[in-house]
Structures are given as structure tokens and as C-alpha cells.
Write an enzyme that holds these catalytic residues in place. Sequence first.
Site, PDB file in Angstrom:
ATOM      1  N   SER A  26      67.548  65.655  48.426  1.00 31.04           N
ATOM      2  CA  SER A  26      68.182  64.596  49.222  1.00 31.04           C
ATOM      3  C   SER A  26      69.526  65.058  49.769  1.00 31.04           C
ATOM      4  O   SER A  26      69.888  64.745  50.906  1.00 31.04           O
ATOM      5  CB  SER A  26      68.367  63.336  48.376  1.00 31.04           C
ATOM      6  OG  SER A  26      67.127  62.786  48.034  1.00 31.04           O
ATOM      7  N   LYS A  36      76.700  58.750  41.376  1.00 35.88           N
ATOM      8  CA  LYS A  36      76.408  59.124  42.755  1.00 35.88           C
ATOM      9  C   LYS A  36      76.907  58.041  43.701  1.00 35.88           C
ATOM     10  O   LYS A  36      76.783  56.857  43.419  1.00 35.88           O
ATOM     11  CB  LYS A  36      74.899  59.296  42.966  1.00 35.88           C
ATOM     12  CG  LYS A  36      74.298  60.497  42.282  1.00 35.88           C
ATOM     13  CD  LYS A  36      72.829  60.624  42.658  1.00 35.88           C
ATOM     14  CE  LYS A  36      72.202  61.860  42.068  1.00 35.88           C
ATOM     15  NZ  LYS A  36      70.784  61.984  42.474  1.00 35.88           N
ATOM     16  N   HIS A  65      59.735  63.933  47.379  1.00 36.26           N
ATOM     17  CA  HIS A  65      59.498  62.670  46.673  1.00 36.26           C
ATOM     18  C   HIS A  65      58.107  62.132  47.003  1.00 36.26           C
ATOM     19  O   HIS A  65      57.371  61.695  46.116  1.00 36.26           O
ATOM     20  CB  HIS A  65      60.518  61.608  47.077  1.00 36.26           C
ATOM     21  CG  HIS A  65      61.917  61.879  46.665  1.00 36.26           C
ATOM     22  ND1 HIS A  65      62.976  61.704  47.518  1.00 36.26           N
ATOM     23  CD2 HIS A  65      62.444  62.306  45.487  1.00 36.26           C
ATOM     24  CE1 HIS A  65      64.105  61.993  46.889  1.00 36.26           C
ATOM     25  NE2 HIS A  65      63.806  62.378  45.658  1.00 36.26           N
ATOM     26  N   ARG A  98      61.736  70.990  40.370  1.00 37.27           N
ATOM     27  CA  ARG A  98      61.658  72.083  41.338  1.00 37.27           C
ATOM     28  C   ARG A  98      61.802  73.441  40.682  1.00 37.27           C
ATOM     29  O   ARG A  98      61.414  74.441  41.256  1.00 37.27           O
ATOM     30  CB  ARG A  98      62.737  71.898  42.401  1.00 37.27           C
ATOM     31  CG  ARG A  98      62.508  70.681  43.272  1.00 37.27           C
ATOM     32  CD  ARG A  98      63.691  70.395  44.125  1.00 37.27           C
ATOM     33  NE  ARG A  98      64.766  69.936  43.242  1.00 37.27           N
ATOM     34  CZ  ARG A  98      65.896  69.402  43.657  1.00 37.27           C
ATOM     35  NH1 ARG A  98      66.127  69.264  44.944  1.00 37.27           N
ATOM     36  NH2 ARG A  98      66.810  68.994  42.813  1.00 37.27           N
TER      37      ARG A  98
END
Length: 141
Positions: A127, A40, A16, A90
Site C-alpha cells: 500500500s 498508521k 490484497h 510477501r
Amino acid sequence: MRALFPGSFDPVTQGHQDILRRAALLFDEVVVCVMFNANKTGRFPIPERLDRLRAAATDLSNVTVDSHTGGLLVDYCGRAGIDVVIRGVRGVQDLDYEMPMARMNHELAGVETFFIAADPDLAHISSTLVTATGRLGHAPG
């Protein structure tokens, strides 16, 4: 031009921070925003995430930190006068996930999405993995 870098940032990772630093070089102003995601379960409270983001951006004079807990991302963009959303990717799996949202943001409000490819040395960091390894006493990202 103002840009928004949204995410759950739960927790903030080196990946990040890399995307944020690179975005700050490309845009006049970057708003990094902790977004509430009903899908989440948060590990860290939003105030803690905001503090960690502020610490990560202390040397970036064109970065501000905010949060948004209600409504769509494009609603936030409209209120804040933001036309560009920044997303770090990614790999192909991230891009497959992000493309429908990017298209919808454009259709709903004309908001463009600017993709920044992750640094290959950091692309493995998420994360979820940081939290899982942290529970075992390790800190990769």
C-alpha cells in the site's frame, strides 16, 4: 469455517485482492475487515476503503466487508465467531512481523493464523508503494 482477513487496506492493492480471492476458495466465509491502526496515519477514509473492498469482492459470494475501530483483533473475532485469521506474507520480513501477533492471538483467544504466501508476481506491491507511485502519476498495484 469463518475466517477474518484484517488489514488497513489503505489502499486496497492487487496483492490484497489476490489473497482475498484465494482465501475465499479455502474457507466457507471470509470477512475482510478494515482495522484501525493507531500506528498508521490513514491516507483514505475508512468508508472509501470499505467501498473499494466491496468492489473487489463483488464476485465473491462468501465474502463480507466490515470495519473495526476499537479493541483487539481477537475481540472482534470473539464477537463474530471467527477462529481463523488470514495473513498474506510477501517474505521473511512480513513473517517476522506477523509471528508474534499470531502467537499472541492464539494465547489470548485460541485464534489461529493462516498464512498465505503472496503471488511472486505481486509480492513487491505494498500500500505504501502504491500510494507513493500514485502521487507521481503511476499506478502499479
